[in-house]
Design a protein around this motif. Structure first.
Motif, short mmCIF file in Angstrom:
data_model
loop_
_atom_site.label_atom_id
_atom_site.label_comp_id
_atom_site.label_asym_id
_atom_site.label_seq_id
_atom_site.Cartn_x
_atom_site.Cartn_y
_atom_site.Cartn_z
N PHE A 112 0.87 -1.18 0.00
CA PHE A 112 0.00 0.00 0.00
C PHE A 112 0.91 1.23 0.00
O PHE A 112 1.73 1.41 0.89
CB PHE A 112 -0.91 0.01 1.22
CG PHE A 112 -1.82 -1.19 1.29
CD1 PHE A 112 -2.62 -1.53 0.20
CD2 PHE A 112 -1.88 -1.98 2.42
CE1 PHE A 112 -3.46 -2.63 0.25
CE2 PHE A 112 -2.72 -3.08 2.49
CZ PHE A 112 -3.50 -3.40 1.40
N PHE A 113 0.76 2.06 -1.01
CA PHE A 113 1.62 3.23 -1.19
C PHE A 113 1.29 4.27 -0.12
O PHE A 113 0.13 4.58 0.13
CB PHE A 113 1.39 3.82 -2.58
CG PHE A 113 2.36 4.90 -2.96
CD1 PHE A 113 3.65 4.58 -3.31
CD2 PHE A 113 1.96 6.22 -2.97
CE1 PHE A 113 4.54 5.57 -3.69
CE2 PHE A 113 2.85 7.22 -3.33
CZ PHE A 113 4.14 6.90 -3.69
N SER A 114 2.32 4.81 0.54
CA SER A 114 2.12 5.80 1.60
C SER A 114 3.09 6.96 1.42
O SER A 114 4.03 6.88 0.61
CB SER A 114 2.33 5.14 2.96
OG SER A 114 3.71 5.00 3.25
N PRO A 461 -4.27 3.04 -8.42
CA PRO A 461 -3.36 4.16 -8.67
C PRO A 461 -2.11 3.72 -9.42
O PRO A 461 -1.83 2.51 -9.53
CB PRO A 461 -3.02 4.66 -7.26
CG PRO A 461 -3.12 3.44 -6.41
CD PRO A 461 -4.26 2.63 -6.99
N ARG A 462 -1.38 4.68 -9.89
CA ARG A 462 -0.20 4.38 -10.72
C ARG A 462 0.83 3.49 -10.02
O ARG A 462 1.38 2.58 -10.67
CB ARG A 462 0.47 5.68 -11.22
CG ARG A 462 0.77 6.71 -10.18
CD ARG A 462 1.13 8.06 -10.80
NE ARG A 462 2.47 8.10 -11.35
CZ ARG A 462 3.53 8.51 -10.67
NH1 ARG A 462 3.42 8.89 -9.39
NH2 ARG A 462 4.71 8.55 -11.24
N PRO A 463 1.15 3.66 -8.71
CA PRO A 463 2.12 2.74 -8.12
C PRO A 463 1.70 1.28 -8.21
O PRO A 463 2.55 0.40 -8.38
CB PRO A 463 2.20 3.22 -6.65
CG PRO A 463 1.77 4.64 -6.68
CD PRO A 463 0.72 4.70 -7.74
N SER A 464 0.40 1.02 -8.11
CA SER A 464 -0.08 -0.36 -8.19
C SER A 464 0.15 -0.95 -9.58
O SER A 464 0.54 -2.12 -9.72
CB SER A 464 -1.56 -0.42 -7.83
OG SER A 464 -1.78 -0.10 -6.48
N TRP A 465 -0.09 -0.16 -10.61
CA TRP A 465 0.15 -0.65 -11.97
C TRP A 465 1.63 -0.90 -12.20
O TRP A 465 2.02 -1.91 -12.82
CB TRP A 465 -0.39 0.34 -13.00
CG TRP A 465 -1.86 0.26 -13.18
CD1 TRP A 465 -2.81 1.12 -12.70
CD2 TRP A 465 -2.59 -0.76 -13.88
NE1 TRP A 465 -4.07 0.70 -13.05
CE2 TRP A 465 -3.97 -0.45 -13.78
CE3 TRP A 465 -2.21 -1.91 -14.58
CZ2 TRP A 465 -4.96 -1.25 -14.35
CZ3 TRP A 465 -3.20 -2.71 -15.15
CH2 TRP A 465 -4.55 -2.37 -15.04
N TYR A 466 2.48 -0.02 -11.70
CA TYR A 466 3.92 -0.23 -11.84
C TYR A 466 4.37 -1.47 -11.09
O TYR A 466 5.20 -2.26 -11.57
CB TYR A 466 4.69 0.99 -11.34
CG TYR A 466 4.82 2.10 -12.36
CD1 TYR A 466 5.85 2.08 -13.31
CD2 TYR A 466 3.95 3.18 -12.38
CE1 TYR A 466 6.00 3.10 -14.24
CE2 TYR A 466 4.08 4.21 -13.30
CZ TYR A 466 5.11 4.16 -14.23
OH TYR A 466 5.24 5.18 -15.16
N CYS A 467 3.85 -1.68 -9.87
CA CYS A 467 4.22 -2.86 -9.09
C CYS A 467 3.82 -4.14 -9.81
O CYS A 467 4.60 -5.11 -9.85
CB CYS A 467 3.57 -2.81 -7.71
SG CYS A 467 4.33 -1.64 -6.56
#
Length: 530
Positions: A112-114, A461-467
């Protein structure tokens, strides 16, 4: 056009929720909280719960949005977590989804991005863009996010120091106990609770639902508005109102699950993540609670029988046939009229996407909060049809966005050991939106621009797609350069790990925190299979 009787403040006077469980009592809680704020309101909420119909009750994970649910209701973590065997969740590990050849990882971690991840997270996404252009760069998300570091060290996402912000996190919990907790709380606040099974539903000449009849009581149970929380049975929205259901079977192969609970070793650390391990024809979940581990296998009946799936799960877990297994058929897909006539579908009655990213309760919460807003606007503007249509489109779009992200997991797998994984990777039954995202990524296009263009269609969100994409190793073959990288230097993974390790000192040990919160009740009941 359906009509809605309202109190003097413009909200329904009588609301009946059919079906309890977590979805039903979440609905009762949010509607009671929203409409009780109206000073002259006289809304009566009634939940009809059947003794004869059980709940699915295996969804034990959440996304960070559940924290907002409890905040909105004013429920503190130390109030509900000890009563629901709950633990903290920093993210999801995906072992076995990749072939792992040549010493490369066989999976990745979705955190989870924080705010703590801004520096290293941006470095990770920049590295991924460089890697897409043929530059040798570190792109394993596990190295760049604090949540992954916390998971490795069995730490909680709760800080032991004061900071101007708090990280994102979610929960694991016993869903049956959460439903019971919300039920008792709602009853104390005036929500009526009726035990009974609906035997018949009567409609008005305009098509609305007029009343229900219970099998043990011939008197009609009338209401102005109805909430369908009857699960896959979809009694009101489906069987009564005949709202069309659209299957996702062309997109997602899995349609079955088998669940087996297992005991915890109370001498060992408690993990702070969900584990979703790829097996031969699907994936197995492992979710740590304070009284047991929740385990299960989500698979496709088109590739594996129920008996074979249970045998494979038992082998994966290392448990004997003496431990009880529950087999669960899944109806994967959704309706598009979630609010139809004077009825709102919530939970499994409105649709289901396999629990790979634990989105079931997020969809329940999203549906209810947006319904409350849309309903208020519809009444204030005097245009029910307009706002109902907008609401339905909004919720359906959210279902589609989550579906796309789940489908992408299968599109990005690199396993070659079974037809199931090969077919999941090669089939082209994907949405135009997902196809555009994958094509942009694969061809070295402006990925940020593509995500921005789809910001209203995609949920994650974008971090999830990158991950997901970088963690799956979805890059051009070595040596293939798509364009010049303009001399940007990648961030080494060692530097990112050093930062996340330093940040981890600010967080509390998971087991110790839970022991402090639970007090003498910590793991006091022992293992009780659900």
């Amino acid at each position: 056009m359906s009509q809605i009787k309202t109190s003097t403040m413009g909200i329904p006077s009588q609301v009946v929720i059919v079906g309890g469980g977590t979805a039903g009592w979440m609905a009762a809680s949010l509607l009671q909280q929203a409409w009780s704020q109206e000073s002259d309101a006289s809304t009566q909420i009634t939940v009809v719960e059947s003794e004869d119909i059980g709940t699915i009750g295996v969804g034990e994970g959440s996304t960070p949005t559940l924290r907002e649910f409890f905040r909105k209701l004013g429920i503190a973590e130390n109030e509900w977590m000890p009563k629901c065997s709950a633990t903290y969740k920093c993210g999801i590990a995906f072992p076995g989804w990749l072939n792992g050849n040549g010493g490369s990882p066989d999976g990745y971690f979705h955190p989870f991005f924080s705010p703590l991840d801004i520096q290293t997270g941006e470095a990770f996404m920049r590295n991924a863009c460089l890697k897409r252009r043929g530059v040798n760069a570190a792109v394993q998300p596990d190295d760049f996010f604090v949540g992954a570091q916390l998971s490795r060290q069995y730490l909680s996402p709760r800080l032991n120091v004061s900071l101007p912000f708090e990280p994102e996190y979610a929960y694991h919990f016993d869903s049956a106990l959460l439903g019971k907790f919300l039920r008792e709380r709602a009853k104390k606040l005036g929500v009526q609770h009726i035990i009974g099974t609906v035997s018949d539903v009567k409609r008005t000449t305009t098509g609305d639902i007029e009343c229900l009849y219970l099998s043990r009581d011939k008197r009609p149970l009338k209401a102005d508005f109805f909430i369908d929380c009857t699960g896959f049975a979809s009694l009101l929205i489906g069987k009564t109102l005949e709202t069309p259901f659209y299957s996702y079977s062309d997109n997602l192969f899995n349609d079955s699950a088998v669940a087996i609970a297992s005991p915890l070793d109370n001498t060992q650390p408690i993990p702070s993540h969900t584990e979703s391990t790829a097996l031969s024809n699907g994936w197995a979940w492992k979710i740590p609670l304070t009284t047991r581990n929740g385990n299960g296998y989500v698979y496709s009946s088109g590739y594996q029988s129920a008996e074979s799936a249970e045998k494979e799960l038992r082998a994966h877990m290392g448990v004997s046939d003496e431990v009880e297994a529950r087999h669960i058929p899944m109806r994967v897909g959704s309706i598009r009229q979630h609010w139809n006539h004077n009825c709102l579908a919530v939970g499994l009655s409105q649709g289901f996407i396999e629990p790979l990213e634990a989105t079931a309760l997020m969809l329940v919460q999203y549906t209810l909060t947006h319904f409350i807003k849309a309903h208020a606007l519809a009444l204030s503007k005097g245009n029910i049809e307009h706002y109902r249509t907008g609401f339905n489109n909004n919720v359906s779009q959210t279902f589609a966005g989550i579906r796309d992200y789940i489908v992408a997991h299968y599109q990005c797998n690199t396993r070659t050991d079974s037809d199931y994984w090969i077919d999941n990777r090669s089939h082209n039954h994907i949405s135009d939106n997902l196809a555009a995202i994958l094509q942009c990524w694969d061809q070295g296009g402006d990925f940020e621009a593509e995500l921005c263009a789809q910001k209203h269609q995609q949920v994650y969100p974008r971090p999830s797609w990158y991950c997901l994409l970088a963690g799956s190793g979805r890059f051009p073959v070595s040596g293939q350069r798509i364009e010049n990288a303009h001399g940007i230097v990648p961030t080494p993974s060692a530097a990112a790990r050093e930062y996340t390790a330093k940040m981890s000192h600010k967080f509390q040990d998971h087991r110790t925190l839970l022991q402090t919160m639970y007090g003498k009740n910590f793991i006091s009941k022992g293992f009780a299979p659900q």
